[in-house]
Design an enzyme around this catalytic site. Structure first.
Site, PDB file in Angstrom:
ATOM      1  N   THR A 279       0.676  -0.881  -0.288  1.00  0.00           N
ATOM      2  CA  THR A 279       0.349   0.012   0.085  1.00  0.00           C
ATOM      3  C   THR A 279       0.383   1.189  -0.087  1.00  0.00           C
ATOM      4  O   THR A 279       1.846   1.163   0.822  1.00  0.00           O
ATOM      5  CB  THR A 279      -1.079  -0.332   0.877  1.00  0.00           C
ATOM      6  OG1 THR A 279      -1.683  -0.952   1.675  1.00  0.00           O
ATOM      7  CG2 THR A 279      -2.028   1.277   1.116  1.00  0.00           C
TER       8      THR A 279
ATOM      9  N   GLY B 165      -4.487   1.922  -2.587  1.00  0.00           N
ATOM     10  CA  GLY B 165      -4.843   0.910  -1.104  1.00  0.00           C
ATOM     11  C   GLY B 165      -5.243   0.301  -2.627  1.00  0.00           C
ATOM     12  O   GLY B 165      -4.282  -0.629  -2.728  1.00  0.00           O
ATOM     13  N   SER B 166      -6.651   0.574  -2.340  1.00  0.00           N
ATOM     14  CA  SER B 166      -7.480  -1.090  -3.371  1.00  0.00           C
ATOM     15  C   SER B 166      -7.309  -1.025  -5.174  1.00  0.00           C
ATOM     16  O   SER B 166      -6.450  -2.060  -5.092  1.00  0.00           O
ATOM     17  CB  SER B 166      -8.721  -0.722  -3.257  1.00  0.00           C
ATOM     18  OG  SER B 166      -9.381  -0.155  -2.582  1.00  0.00           O
TER      19      SER B 166
ATOM     20  N   ILE C 123       1.997   0.076   7.117  1.00  0.00           N
ATOM     21  CA  ILE C 123       2.473  -1.475   7.458  1.00  0.00           C
ATOM     22  C   ILE C 123       2.495  -1.532   8.504  1.00  0.00           C
ATOM     23  O   ILE C 123       3.330  -1.504   9.541  1.00  0.00           O
ATOM     24  CB  ILE C 123       3.903  -1.130   6.067  1.00  0.00           C
ATOM     25  CG1 ILE C 123       3.650  -0.454   5.120  1.00  0.00           C
ATOM     26  CG2 ILE C 123       4.077  -2.799   6.248  1.00  0.00           C
ATOM     27  CD1 ILE C 123       2.915  -0.967   4.207  1.00  0.00           C
TER      28      ILE C 123
ATOM     29  N   ASP D 264      -4.880 -13.964  -1.463  1.00  0.00           N
ATOM     30  CA  ASP D 264      -6.305 -15.070  -1.551  1.00  0.00           C
ATOM     31  C   ASP D 264      -5.581 -16.464  -0.049  1.00  0.00           C
ATOM     32  O   ASP D 264      -6.119 -17.120  -0.051  1.00  0.00           O
ATOM     33  CB  ASP D 264      -5.436 -16.189  -3.022  1.00  0.00           C
ATOM     34  CG  ASP D 264      -5.868 -15.394  -4.531  1.00  0.00           C
ATOM     35  OD1 ASP D 264      -6.730 -14.459  -4.059  1.00  0.00           O
ATOM     36  OD2 ASP D 264      -6.040 -15.661  -5.346  1.00  0.00           O
TER      37      ASP D 264
ATOM     38  N   GLN E 166     -36.770 -12.129  25.354  1.00  0.00           N
ATOM     39  CA  GLN E 166     -37.133 -13.075  24.713  1.00  0.00           C
ATOM     40  C   GLN E 166     -35.798 -11.779  23.567  1.00  0.00           C
ATOM     41  O   GLN E 166     -35.091 -12.472  22.929  1.00  0.00           O
ATOM     42  CB  GLN E 166     -37.730 -13.137  23.904  1.00  0.00           C
ATOM     43  CG  GLN E 166     -37.988 -14.126  22.794  1.00  0.00           C
ATOM     44  CD  GLN E 166     -39.154 -14.688  22.830  1.00  0.00           C
ATOM     45  OE1 GLN E 166     -40.238 -13.819  21.487  1.00  0.00           O
ATOM     46  NE2 GLN E 166     -39.758 -15.823  22.334  1.00  0.00           N
TER      47      GLN E 166
ATOM     48  N   ILE F 182     -26.221  -4.849  24.314  1.00  0.00           N
ATOM     49  CA  ILE F 182     -26.465  -5.584  25.282  1.00  0.00           C
ATOM     50  C   ILE F 182     -25.785  -5.322  26.423  1.00  0.00           C
ATOM     51  O   ILE F 182     -26.457  -5.322  27.494  1.00  0.00           O
ATOM     52  CB  ILE F 182     -26.242  -7.513  24.966  1.00  0.00           C
ATOM     53  CG1 ILE F 182     -26.883  -8.176  24.022  1.00  0.00           C
ATOM     54  CG2 ILE F 182     -25.585  -7.679  26.209  1.00  0.00           C
ATOM     55  CD1 ILE F 182     -26.703  -9.459  23.088  1.00  0.00           C
TER      56      ILE F 182
ATOM     57  N   GLU G 247      -7.041  -5.984   4.021  1.00  0.00           N
ATOM     58  CA  GLU G 247      -6.665  -7.020   2.572  1.00  0.00           C
ATOM     59  C   GLU G 247      -7.462  -6.947   1.385  1.00  0.00           C
ATOM     60  O   GLU G 247      -8.142  -7.939   1.836  1.00  0.00           O
ATOM     61  CB  GLU G 247      -5.960  -8.173   3.082  1.00  0.00           C
ATOM     62  CG  GLU G 247      -4.944  -8.732   4.718  1.00  0.00           C
ATOM     63  CD  GLU G 247      -4.408  -9.719   4.578  1.00  0.00           C
ATOM     64  OE1 GLU G 247      -4.584 -10.834   3.492  1.00  0.00           O
ATOM     65  OE2 GLU G 247      -3.453  -9.734   5.530  1.00  0.00           O
ATOM     66  N   GLY G 248      -7.844  -5.482   0.822  1.00  0.00           N
ATOM     67  CA  GLY G 248      -8.996  -5.689  -0.144  1.00  0.00           C
ATOM     68  C   GLY G 248     -10.205  -5.467   1.193  1.00  0.00           C
ATOM     69  O   GLY G 248     -10.457  -6.536   2.392  1.00  0.00           O
TER      70      GLY G 248
HETATM   71  C1  LIG Z   1      -4.536  -0.673  10.193  1.00  0.00           C
HETATM   72  C2  LIG Z   1      -4.608  -1.099   8.720  1.00  0.00           C
HETATM   73  C3  LIG Z   1      -3.154  -1.889   8.447  1.00  0.00           C
HETATM   74  C4  LIG Z   1      -2.890  -2.404   7.385  1.00  0.00           C
HETATM   75  N1  LIG Z   1      -1.549  -3.111   6.804  1.00  0.00           N
HETATM   76  C5  LIG Z   1      -1.075  -3.044   5.859  1.00  0.00           C
HETATM   77  C6  LIG Z   1      -0.094  -4.008   5.746  1.00  0.00           C
HETATM   78  O1  LIG Z   1       0.856  -4.838   6.394  1.00  0.00           O
HETATM   79  N2  LIG Z   1       0.868  -4.122   3.624  1.00  0.00           N
HETATM   80  C7  LIG Z   1      -0.356  -3.110   3.193  1.00  0.00           C
HETATM   81  O2  LIG Z   1       0.963  -3.332   2.222  1.00  0.00           O
HETATM   82  N3  LIG Z   1      -1.246  -2.265   3.775  1.00  0.00           N
HETATM   83  C8  LIG Z   1      -1.644  -2.566   4.716  1.00  0.00           C
HETATM   84  N4  LIG Z   1      -2.642  -1.761   5.110  1.00  0.00           N
HETATM   85  C9  LIG Z   1      -3.248  -1.308   3.375  1.00  0.00           C
HETATM   86  C10 LIG Z   1      -4.672  -1.933   3.634  1.00  0.00           C
HETATM   87  O3  LIG Z   1      -4.679  -2.869   2.736  1.00  0.00           O
HETATM   88  C11 LIG Z   1      -5.743  -0.620   2.999  1.00  0.00           C
HETATM   89  O4  LIG Z   1      -6.268   0.641   3.367  1.00  0.00           O
HETATM   90  C12 LIG Z   1      -6.775  -1.359   1.810  1.00  0.00           C
HETATM   91  O5  LIG Z   1      -6.340  -1.957   0.993  1.00  0.00           O
HETATM   92  C13 LIG Z   1      -7.838  -0.376   1.421  1.00  0.00           C
HETATM   93  O6  LIG Z   1      -7.007   1.257   0.537  1.00  0.00           O
HETATM   94  P1  LIG Z   1      -8.044   2.305   1.102  1.00  0.00           P
HETATM   95  O7  LIG Z   1      -6.777   2.058   2.027  1.00  0.00           O
HETATM   96  O8  LIG Z   1      -5.829   3.212   0.115  1.00  0.00           O
HETATM   97  O9  LIG Z   1      -8.395   2.889   0.578  1.00  0.00           O
HETATM   98  P2  LIG Z   1      -9.132   3.102  -0.804  1.00  0.00           P
HETATM   99  O10 LIG Z   1      -8.579   2.213  -1.846  1.00  0.00           O
HETATM  100  O11 LIG Z   1      -8.790   4.462  -1.184  1.00  0.00           O
HETATM  101  O12 LIG Z   1     -10.906   3.010  -0.771  1.00  0.00           O
HETATM  102  C14 LIG Z   1     -11.873   3.905  -0.197  1.00  0.00           C
HETATM  103  C15 LIG Z   1     -13.195   3.101  -0.476  1.00  0.00           C
HETATM  104  O13 LIG Z   1     -13.422   3.114  -1.517  1.00  0.00           O
HETATM  105  C16 LIG Z   1     -13.973   2.573  -1.858  1.00  0.00           C
HETATM  106  N5  LIG Z   1     -13.550   1.754  -3.162  1.00  0.00           N
HETATM  107  C17 LIG Z   1     -12.264   1.823  -3.718  1.00  0.00           C
HETATM  108  N6  LIG Z   1     -11.944   0.719  -4.587  1.00  0.00           N
HETATM  109  C18 LIG Z   1     -13.234   0.767  -5.138  1.00  0.00           C
HETATM  110  C19 LIG Z   1     -13.840  -0.218  -6.439  1.00  0.00           C
HETATM  111  N7  LIG Z   1     -13.339  -0.389  -7.758  1.00  0.00           N
HETATM  112  N8  LIG Z   1     -14.802  -1.011  -6.098  1.00  0.00           N
HETATM  113  C20 LIG Z   1     -15.797  -0.288  -5.297  1.00  0.00           C
HETATM  114  N9  LIG Z   1     -15.519   0.355  -3.857  1.00  0.00           N
HETATM  115  C21 LIG Z   1     -14.099   0.898  -4.196  1.00  0.00           C
HETATM  116  C22 LIG Z   1     -13.386   1.776  -0.739  1.00  0.00           C
HETATM  117  O14 LIG Z   1     -14.207   0.014  -0.774  1.00  0.00           O
HETATM  118  C23 LIG Z   1     -13.370   2.450   0.327  1.00  0.00           C
HETATM  119  O15 LIG Z   1     -14.522   2.410   0.850  1.00  0.00           O
HETATM  120  C24 LIG Z   1      -3.259  -1.400   6.335  1.00  0.00           C
HETATM  121  C25 LIG Z   1      -3.825  -0.520   5.476  1.00  0.00           C
HETATM  122  C26 LIG Z   1      -4.256  -0.270   8.273  1.00  0.00           C
HETATM  123  C27 LIG Z   1      -5.668   0.745   8.238  1.00  0.00           C
END
Ligand SMILES: Cc1cc2nc3c(=O)[nH]c(=O)nc-3n(C[C@H](O)[C@H](O)[C@H](O)COP(=O)(O)OP(=O)(O)OC[C@H]3O[C@@H](n4cnc5c(N)ncnc54)[C@H](O)[C@@H]3O)c2cc1C
Length: 385
Positions: free
Chosen positions: A125, A130-131, A156, A239, A278, A337, A363-364
């Site tokens: 990242t 990010g994504s 990270i 995966d 309940q 609760i 992780e996605g």
């Molecule tokens: C505490 C923490 C630990 C982490 N540890 C690691 C690590 O060890 N190594 C590492 O490499 N990374 C790490 N990450 C990074 C993490 O994997 C990313 O934060 C995550 O993949 C999302 O990326 P982003 O934060 O840039 O969000 P963005 O990609 O900016 O997403 C923002 C919003 O847009 C939505 N979005 C984006 N693209 C799409 C799409 N195509 N379709 C639908 N919705 C979408 C997302 O679902 C989200 O709701 C960590 C993050 C955190 C917060």
């Protein structure tokens, strides 16, 4: 529910539970409050051979797989997800080595990881990727002396605490994601530094930092696999690691469910324990059903990973999405609760509610993983009208 674990798996799970209950429980609130990296617990996990669980026997491990890792992560998360993710991120960091490393690379690094002497981390990242993992900008330029890394990795896990970093960087930036490679960088390499520790909503015992590379020279032999396979290696890594996030989610949900049951038995309102209502019973029943279903899906996905099946993307994504949504729902209901005290830091469900959220993000994100699952459905053959 019977999950047909082997005797070794039952023993590993039992030991992880014992460590979590006896050693982590007494310090979890303090670790969370102080946002302290749990070095003492990490040392204990090392001394009890927990880091050997996911390492092959030939590199001084116990030869377990994804399911074995999940069992440990679930038990640690039942008490403290911050500790659990610090442990699980070590596995994440070495997956590229396990999958694509040479014999020499494996012999050099894995025995130390197995002994818990060196922690690992995985870094893909970046602030603008990010994504959209394919948008990374960090470069690893090949020269006669080795690779020169420049760029910044964000968020990270184990950043600053780990000794071994598997980093995705562009060895050929003209080719975009197809020019990405996996490069191993050791802590202490000149030109490699860390940003400040992030202040987080949950999993506060874990360390999350920026990695900064400024003309950081690493030897050519630190390339893992071949140049150009960094992107596919990242996809394959996730995966096989996503069931572990699912296990983290199942663990925190299980912890919240148990705390809610105990509280509902003890809390008296209108002259009776609230568990006799309940409305509360049905909430608890739904929580229990969801946790069992999530666990079954996570274990099934982990077993599929361990079977060596080549395409595990869909099962793995489903397990992560379902378990993390379950964790968020179950921890929210647990706070409900508990009523007002559930909102207070004196009770564990407040922390569990905060800890659960991250499982839907890293992780996605669950949105991105739903895209991937839907894509598989769109492509699937043999579906009948
Ligand atoms: C505490 C923490 C630990 C982490 N540890 C690691 C690590 O060890 N190594 C590492 O490499 N990374 C790490 N990450 C990074 C993490 O994997 C990313 O934060 C995550 O993949 C999302 O990326 P982003 O934060 O840039 O969000 P963005 O990609 O900016 O997403 C923002 C919003 O847009 C939505 N979005 C984006 N693209 C799409 C799409 N195509 N379709 C639908 N919705 C979408 C997302 O679902 C989200 O709701 C960590 C993050 C955190 C917060």
């Amino acid at each position: 529910m019977e999950h047909f674990l082997t005797e070794q798996q039952k023993a590993i799970r039992g030991l992880a539970r014992k460590i979590a209950e006896e050693k982590i429980l007494p310090v979890r609130a303090e670790l969370d409050e102080k946002e302290e990296f749990p070095w003492e617990i990490i040392k204990l996990l090392a001394d009890t051979d927990m880091f050997r669980v996911f390492i092959p026997e030939e590199y001084e491990g116990l030869g377990g797989g994804c399911l074995d890792l999940c069992l440990v992560v679930e038990e640690l998360s039942r008490i403290c997800s911050g500790v659990a993710v610090s442990y699980a991120a070590v596995d994440l960091g070495i997956i590229p080595l396990l999958k694509y490393g040479t014999e020499e690379q494996k012999r050099k690094y894995l025995p130390d990881v197995a002994a818990g002497k060196r922690l690992a981390a995985f870094a893909v990242t970046e602030p603008t990727a990010g994504s959209d993992v394919g948008a990374i900008k960090t470069t690893a330029q090949r020269t006669s002396e080795g690779y020169i890394l420049n760029g910044t990795k964000q968020f990270i896990t184990n950043g600053g605490e780990a000794e071994i970093y598997t980093v995705i960087a562009l060895t050929d930036k003209e080719r975009g994601p197809r020019g990405a490679s996996v490069i191993l960088v050791e802590k202490g390499t000149p030109g490699f530094s860390f940003g400040v520790k992030e202040k987080k909503l949950g999993i506060r015992a874990s360390a999350t930092r920026e990695l900064v590379f400024e003309d950081c020279l690493v030897p050519t032999e630190n390339l893992i696999g071949k140049e150009g396979m960094g992107f596919i290696a990242t996809m394959k890594l996730f995966d096989s690691s996503r069931p572990g996030i699912g296990a983290q989610a199942v663990g925190v949900a299980q912890g919240a469910l148990e705390a809610a049951v105990v509280y509902a038995r003890e809390r008296i309102q209108f002259g009776h324990p609230i568990i006799s209502l309940q409305a509360v019973q049905h909430m608890l029943a739904d929580m229990a059903i969801q946790v069992e279903a999530a666990r079954a899906l996570v274990y099934a996905a982990a077993r599929t990973v361990d079977s060596g099946e080549k395409n595990v993307s869909e099962e793995s994504a489903m397990a992560k999405v379902f378990a993390s949504d379950t964790a968020m729902k179950v921890t929210t209901d647990a706070v409900q609760i508990f009523g007002g005290v559930g909102y207070m830091r004196d009770y564990p469900v407040e922390k569990m509610f905060r800890d659960a959220k991250i499982t839907q993000i890293y992780e996605g994100t669950n949105q991105v993983l739903r895209n991937a699952i839907a894509l598989e459905l769109r492509k699937r053959k043999g579906i009948r009208r």
